[in-house]
Design a protein around this motif. Structure first.
Motif, short mmCIF file in Angstrom:
data_model
loop_
_atom_site.label_atom_id
_atom_site.label_comp_id
_atom_site.label_asym_id
_atom_site.label_seq_id
_atom_site.Cartn_x
_atom_site.Cartn_y
_atom_site.Cartn_z
N PRO A 55 5.64 1.75 7.59
CA PRO A 55 6.17 1.70 8.96
C PRO A 55 5.59 0.53 9.76
N GLU A 107 9.36 12.37 9.29
CA GLU A 107 9.65 13.72 9.78
C GLU A 107 9.67 14.75 8.66
N GLN A 120 11.94 6.82 9.38
CA GLN A 120 11.88 7.96 10.29
C GLN A 120 12.10 9.27 9.53
N GLN A 157 14.93 1.57 9.39
CA GLN A 157 14.27 2.38 10.40
C GLN A 157 14.59 3.86 10.22
#
Length: 541
Positions: free
Chosen positions: A57, A40, A36, A32
């Motif tokens: 994802p 970003e 992430q 995860q």
């Protein structure tokens, strides 16, 4: 949902070296965290370019970020299927194979959650690309050809959900088995690719110096190179001799003997050349294409097959534009073959897929405006009897008949349309096979049958002429018990334009293969349309 748009919506730099100190916790947390991080735009540290920024994802969200590949049978299946993908003409780098192997080894050695997560995310991206490329092909033909007209999603469910479902059930290889093309021609191309890749890996074959035209019975050191060249491609029959003393003209291997002539004729036939055993410029050109060039031609044919050869459960028609051949492939696997005349270099036959819906016997031919202006107008000016002799009528802009004597043929555009009436002189012959399309391309008979005797048959204005149209018509109508030879002859004898609807539409694939298999032998042709290079460039990217 379209898998291509889901998987390939962007290229993201995914950080692969987040240390275990950065994130404490189990593998799920590390997966995860890495997802992430690239969401970003965190590009610190080493990175690898990934494509599946939407798919990955979603895939892990659906499985609560649990590992899918590390230490599982699915991971073994993935590596095996990637290697199979390479055997189908893709590159190892398409699926990060070297990086994936290194990441897996590191994860196995350390057992570190971050290392496992790094392997997981790259593996999922590789799986997504393998699925996408196997379904659609790696190259998007619509980006290379503005006229491309065929593309549709194959998996209608959410791709991430489909993959998770298979991993929880039958496994990744079962999913690949579902989507891979199941056609004999495709499978034969895969086998041929392996054989030619092996030849290329072993150094290919020697160059044959084209300093003289070789004819049967001649004695020349060029014959020595010719023997080695054919032997390297496994095209030299058993019993043929290789030289014991290449520097000696007394060696029998220097003689262009009957056995070698036989092998050369077979080579010439496979390359669409005059199979006369005489080796001139075109034969030398074919001989001196490198083994890697032949590998690439086969890879291109596999890619083009992935564009068109899906969902062909029954009979279908395949036109090979480059090869001048048309095939009717029956549901039972049998294949009927006829020679074809296809578009010239300046009036190319387009590549697309459609379905033959009906036949038209005793057709008229409305001359396309471009052909009228470029070809017919000059002939009419020189030969006033041309229209009458070839059974043309002239129609005005309102569609009404106009006397040829009332037309200003000296004008750049006389503003009329030529329509050739049914009959033996009609350019479409006595039957055409219709699959209405924006290109106005179709299959048809011809009044010029001599063209089928040529080895190079890219001679038409874009449509496809076939050598045995009435046999073809009978095969297309086999499911109609009321159709027979006598009925067809009655229609032809009537000299009336007659439409006959097929029992069911038959898919027709117009493709451009410079490599394919026929009767178990690999066929090669020159790239007359110069279409191979841009596709190969994209395939290698």
């Amino acid at each position: 949902m379209n898998l291509r748009s889901t998987v390939a919506s962007g290229v993201i730099a995914l950080v692969m070296t987040i240390s275990s100190a950065s994130w404490a916790g189990p593998v799920e947390q590390q997966i995860q965290a890495q997802i992430q991080a690239f969401a970003e735009g965190d590009t610190s540290g080493s990175s690898v370019s990934l494509d599946a920024d939407v798919f990955v994802p979603r895939f892990y969200q659906q499985r609560a970020y649990q590992a899918a590949w590390f230490g599982t049978a699915a991971g073994q299946d993935l590596v095996q299927e990637i290697h199979r993908g390479v055997s189908h003409g893709f590159l190892p780098s398409d699926f990060h194979l070297d990086i994936l192997t290194d990441l897996q080894a590191t994860a196995q050695r350390t057992g570190n959650a971050a290392d496992i997560a790094a392997f997981e995310v790259v593996a999922s991206d590789a799986a997504a690309k393998l699925l996408t490329y196997s379904i659609f092909g790696k190259v998007d033909p619509a980006k290379l050809d503005d006229d491309w007209n065929f593309e549709r999603p194959v998996l209608k469910q959410d791709p991430a959900g489909v993959l998770n479902s298979y991993l929880a059930g039958d496994g990744f290889s079962a999913l690949m088995g579902r989507i891979l093309i199941d056609q004999p021609q495709y499978d034969q191309l895969v086998t041929a690719l392996a054989a030619y890749r092996e030849v290329a890996a072993n150094g290919g074959w020697p160059h044959v110096v084209d300093r003289e035209v070789l004819k049967p019975g001649m004695i020349s050191e060029v014959v020595v190179a010719l023997r080695y060249r054919l032997a390297a491609e496994h095209a030299l029959n058993e019993g043929q001799i290789l030289p014991n003393a290449p520097e000696s003209g007394e060696d029998p291997a220097w003689v262009y003997d009957t056995g070698l002539v036989r092998d050369v004729k077979a080579f010439q036939a496979r390359h669409g050349l005059e199979a006369d055993g005489v080796i001139g410029p075109k034969s030398y050109q074919a001989l001196n294409r490198t083994a890697q060039e032949r590998v690439d031609q086969i890879r291109l044919s596999l890619e083009r097959a992935r564009w068109l050869m899906r969902d062909l459960d029954g009979d279908y028609v395949l036109v090979n534009i480059a090869g001048g051949r048309t095939y009717l492939v029956k549901e039972d696997g049998s294949t009927w073959i006829t020679r074809s005349v296809t578009g010239s270099q300046y009036r190319k036959t387009p590549v697309f897929r459609d379905a033959i819906q009906y036949m038209e016997f005793n057709p008229t031919w409305t001359v396309p405006h471009s052909i009228f202006v470029k070809d017919k107008l000059a002939v009419i000016r020189k030969d006033p009897k041309y229209l009458e002799r070839n059974n043309y009528v002239v129609r005005g802009a309102d569609g009404k008949l106009v006397s040829p004597s009332q037309v200003n043929w000296s004008a750049d555009n006389p503003g009329v349309t030529l329509v050739q009436q049914p009959g033996p002189t009609n350019a479409l012959g006595l039957v055409k096979f219709m699959f209405p399309n924006k290109y106005a391309v179709y299959l048809h008979d011809t009044n010029n049958r001599d063209l089928f005797q040529r080895n190079e048959r890219n001679l038409s204005s874009g449509c496809v002429r076939i050598e045995y149209p009435f046999e073809f018509a009978s095969l297309l109508m086999e499911a109609d018990t009321s159709w027979n030879e006598a009925k067809m002859q009655d229609i032809l004898a009537s000299k009336q334009t007659t439409r006959v609807t097929l029992p069911a539409p038959v898919p027709v694939l117009l493709t451009y293969w410079t490599a394919w298999l026929e009767d178990g032998a690999v066929q090669f042709r020159e790239d007359i349309y110069a279409r191979d290079t841009p596709i190969l460039k994209a395939l290698n990217r």
